[in-house]
Scaffold this active site. Structure first.
Site, PDB file in Angstrom:
ATOM      1  N   HIS A   1       0.828  -1.208   0.000  1.00  0.00           N
ATOM      2  CA  HIS A   1       0.000   0.000   0.000  1.00  0.00           C
ATOM      3  C   HIS A   1       0.862   1.258   0.000  1.00  0.00           C
ATOM      4  O   HIS A   1       1.867   1.339   0.685  1.00  0.00           O
ATOM      5  CB  HIS A   1      -0.917  -0.007   1.223  1.00  0.00           C
TER       6      HIS A   1
ATOM      7  N   THR B   1      -0.094   9.094  -1.307  1.00  0.00           N
ATOM      8  CA  THR B   1       0.498  10.406  -1.103  1.00  0.00           C
ATOM      9  C   THR B   1      -0.518  11.452  -1.537  1.00  0.00           C
ATOM     10  O   THR B   1      -1.300  11.225  -2.449  1.00  0.00           O
ATOM     11  CB  THR B   1       1.831  10.548  -1.849  1.00  0.00           C
TER      12      THR B   1
END
Lengths: 269, 269
Positions: A107, A110
């Site tokens: 995973h 951002t």
């Protein structure tokens, strides 16, 4: 630099990053002997891509750029949003659920969020269903090296944040083996953005390393079953606790784009 | 009557109800030609039973009687819990996920909760994945008749409550076709308890009627796929919104007992 300009630059990078990640994964499929490609889904505020491959059983790589107004109740929890609920947000989310139970779920996220304030957030973490100390060490060392180049305090701080964040209190159980997690990063836009970009590149290296190492390994039915239950925990975390999911669902996000994170064939006892 | 005595009586009825429901379902399995029985799981504060049958792909019938203290943050939302966070709660939850996509998922819950106040709550609702107007009418008429015997206002009120409760705002979509839902029922303990018991009996009739009518019907692969996606929505609702789930996970409930409600093989696109 004006905020509009910053937004433009960040958005461009996020779109780039989405492309790099997708190419990276399609290459891994190719190396495996599969021809699977991402399917592209466009919507009003973004584009999410889904792959259902032979290496990645289900993977989602989503870019979004949502402009809107937070619901009143929700805005109280958001910095710089008390008197003005308008926001601009953009981000990239990647979640890979590999077919092989020996390969961890991967995973990455951002984001750049602008209210009256503006900040970066993000993180990288792994969720294996089977133990692999070597992989764990490689992963954390890689992240530490990356963090250290920016600030000697980052790794310890962001690792702790990650451990606290990806935790299922109702099971008293961590989601996976952690990684890094950071939010409200608003000290110095240029430096923060450099860090975020660096994290994106390192993430691509991690994808390649972690997946290619074990994608050809054989697995047992029992291991596949362990994976299914672990995926159940993944669903629990994402729907019960994940702030990103809540943020998306509360800010006019596309539910299919947000929930592309959910694993295939989860199981509960 | 003293509260201790009330608790004792209610608890006894709940245990009875759990037995009746399980027998009812095992009989349906038998009628179908299957020998599947419930498996019993005991834990500190209750007993949940799970069946993985040929009629009911996955079904959970849970009884619990939890005594404890609410977490501070959570107690603010609970009546009679401001100055004293101790509670006694008992309830029965039933969730049936039938194998046949033509048969709806069936949900029932009833509970008695005591803080400085004490009240009943509960509900019955259906989640079909395929339309069936006849079934929908039968179901709602049955509930209306039941409610009308107690109070002419109940059905309208509890149906509305149910529609509002079982709704997925992020999808702008109801979970199913509703039913009845009630909470904080604390007018008259005797009358309220009668209503709760009546709901239990009627629920058993509904189980039998709704399942036996279509359990032998053939289905297509496509219908089974529709069911898998509908089950994905079920998971979303239960983990994102369901107050019962949150209540359980926040009050020291057994996560496996609480999450026995989650469907088998849910899918997301």
């Amino acid at each position: 630099m004006k905020i509009k300009k910053k937004q433009e630059i960040v958005k461009k990078w996020f779109i780039n990053l989405q492309n790099i990640v997708c190419k990276n994964i399609e290459q891994l499929e190719k190396d495996f002997g599969s021809n699977e490609k991402f399917k592209i889904n466009k919507w009003k505020f973004g584009e999410y891509r889904v792959i259902k491959g032979r290496v990645i059983e289900k993977g989602g790589v989503a870019f979004s750029n949502v402009v809107g107004k937070f619901p009143k109740k929700f805005s109280k929890k958001i910095p710089g949003s008390n008197n003005n609920r308008n926001f601009w947000s953009s981000g990239v989310s990647v979640i890979l659920h590999p077919k092989n139970p020996k390969v961890p779920a991967i995973h990455f996220n951002t984001r750049f969020i602008c209210t009256k304030k503006n900040w970066f957030g993000g993180g990288i973490d792994l969720t294996p269903c089977l133990k692999d100390e070597k992989e764990k060490n490689f992963f954390h060392e890689k992240l530490k090296k990356m963090c250290d180049l920016h600030n000697k305090e980052y790794y310890t701080k962001y690792k702790k944040w990650c451990d606290e964040y990806f935790f299922l209190p109702h099971r008293n159980e961590p989601r996976g083996i952690g990684g890094i997690f950071f939010d409200y990063k608003m000290n110095n836009w240029e430096k923060d953005f450099l860090f975020v970009k660096h994290a994106g590149y390192v993430f691509n290296e991690i994808i390649h390393e972690v997946i290619s190492k074990k994608m050809f390994s054989k697995w047992s039915k029992k291991q596949k079953k362990i994976q299914a239950y672990k995926r159940g925990r993944y669903v629990e975390f994402n729907l019960l606790y994940d702030r990103g999911t809540k943020f998306g669902l509360n800010s006019g996000g596309n539910p299919n784009a947000i929930l592309v994170s959910l694993p295939p064939s989860p199981k509960w006892k």
